[in-house]
Design a protein around this motif. Structure first.
Motif, short mmCIF file in Angstrom:
data_model
loop_
_atom_site.label_atom_id
_atom_site.label_comp_id
_atom_site.label_asym_id
_atom_site.label_seq_id
_atom_site.Cartn_x
_atom_site.Cartn_y
_atom_site.Cartn_z
N SER A 105 0.82 -1.20 0.00
CA SER A 105 0.00 0.00 0.00
C SER A 105 0.85 1.25 0.00
O SER A 105 1.62 1.48 0.93
CB SER A 105 -0.91 0.03 1.22
N ASP A 106 0.69 2.04 -1.05
CA ASP A 106 1.46 3.28 -1.13
C ASP A 106 0.73 4.47 -0.53
O ASP A 106 1.36 5.51 -0.28
CB ASP A 106 1.88 3.57 -2.58
N TYR A 107 -0.58 4.34 -0.31
CA TYR A 107 -1.34 5.41 0.33
C TYR A 107 -2.33 4.84 1.33
O TYR A 107 -3.02 3.84 1.04
CB TYR A 107 -2.09 6.25 -0.71
N PHE B 38 7.60 -11.04 -2.24
CA PHE B 38 6.41 -10.25 -1.99
C PHE B 38 6.45 -9.75 -0.53
O PHE B 38 5.65 -10.14 0.32
CB PHE B 38 5.16 -11.08 -2.26
N LEU B 39 7.38 -8.82 -0.28
CA LEU B 39 7.66 -8.38 1.08
C LEU B 39 7.87 -6.87 1.11
O LEU B 39 8.64 -6.33 0.29
CB LEU B 39 8.91 -9.11 1.59
N GLY B 40 7.20 -6.22 2.04
CA GLY B 40 7.34 -4.78 2.18
C GLY B 40 7.64 -4.40 3.62
O GLY B 40 7.46 -5.20 4.54
N ILE B 54 9.80 0.28 1.85
CA ILE B 54 10.46 -0.69 0.98
C ILE B 54 9.42 -1.64 0.42
O ILE B 54 8.51 -2.07 1.16
CB ILE B 54 11.51 -1.51 1.77
N TYR B 55 9.53 -1.98 -0.86
CA TYR B 55 8.66 -3.01 -1.44
C TYR B 55 9.51 -3.94 -2.30
O TYR B 55 10.66 -3.63 -2.61
CB TYR B 55 7.50 -2.39 -2.22
N TRP B 56 8.90 -5.09 -2.68
CA TRP B 56 9.66 -6.15 -3.34
C TRP B 56 10.98 -6.42 -2.59
O TRP B 56 12.01 -6.67 -3.20
CB TRP B 56 9.92 -5.83 -4.81
N GLN B 95 5.56 -6.77 6.00
CA GLN B 95 4.27 -7.22 5.46
C GLN B 95 4.53 -8.14 4.28
O GLN B 95 5.38 -7.86 3.44
CB GLN B 95 3.47 -6.01 4.95
N GLN B 96 3.80 -9.25 4.24
CA GLN B 96 3.86 -10.08 3.03
C GLN B 96 2.59 -9.83 2.23
O GLN B 96 1.51 -9.66 2.78
CB GLN B 96 4.06 -11.56 3.38
#
Lengths: 118, 112
Positions: A105-107, B38-40, B54-56, B95-96
């Motif tokens: 989620s970016d927002y 798939f991890l943030g 951070i994502y991916w 978060q996954q």
């Protein structure tokens, strides 16, 4: 500018109902999946529900399945969460969160507080 | 459901020092179709919603300072703050999104 604004929270008795809304602006709402995430006071984040852009895919956490219903109105750029049979443990700040490209989620909205108590 | 477990629950770090937070998933979040994890990682300050860092697993979100970095693959991941600043005091969540989202329990970062 992307904005998500939740409303509809408040104090409700156990067994009661509440409908949360999330007004979206600043992006093409219909092209994004949306989620509800909650956070009990002093606790961590708990995912609640997901809805795809066209409402064809909907998922719920086991803790709310059968009691909560997610929906959206793309013409009104709005996301909803109908909460029935509320329990003490549903007390939390409820956030709507935009999902970006099958990712995260970016927002996030600022949240709306739901308090379930007699 | 995929269970996310962070360690430690809290840590105190001096200004300018390194902070390291670990996150372990109960099953792999590496997708074979695109070789992506798939991890943030999110940062949350009191009274505010979470903010994506951070994502991916290792891609820094736009505007996030480069002192934040993510690493790892499969089931084991790390968020590193290379030189802690006062404004980094917060709770951090992994978060996954391999399946419906699940979050770690959070790690509180404080100043020593």
């Amino acid at each position: 500018e992307v904005q998500l604004v939740e409303s509809g929270g408040g104090l409700v008795q156990p067994g009661g109902s509440l409908r949360l809304s999330c007004a979206a602006s600043g992006f093409t709402f219909s092209t994004y999946s949306m989620n509800w995430v909650r956070q009990a006071p002093g606790k961590g984040l708990e995912w609640v529900s997901y809805i795809s852009g066209s409402s064809t895919a909907i998922y719920y956490a086991d803790s709310v399945k059968g009691r909560f219903t997610i929906s959206r109105d793309n013409a009104k750029n709005s996301l909803y969460l109908q909460m029935n049979s509320l329990r003490d443990e549903d007390t939390a700040v409820y956030y709507c969160a935009r999902e970006t490209a099958g990712c995260c989620s970016d927002y996030w909205g600022q949240g709306t507080l739901v308090s379930v108590s007699s | 459901d995929i269970v996310m477990t962070q360690s430690p629950d809290s840590l105190a770090v001096s200004l300018g020092e390194r902070a390291t937070i670990n996150c372990k998933s109960s099953q792999s979040v590496l997708h074979s179709s695109n070789n992506k994890n798939f991890l943030g990682w999110y940062q949350q300050k009191p009274g505010q919603p979470p903010k994506l860092l951070i994502y991916w697993a290792s891609i820094r979100e736009s505007g996030v300072p480069d002192r934040f970095s993510g690493s790892g693959s499969g089931t084991d991941f790390t968020l590193t703050i290379s030189s802690l600043q006062a404004e980094d005091v917060a709770v951090y969540y992994c978060q996954q999104y391999y399946t419906t989202w699940t979050f770690g329990q959070g790690t509180k970062v404080e100043l020593k």
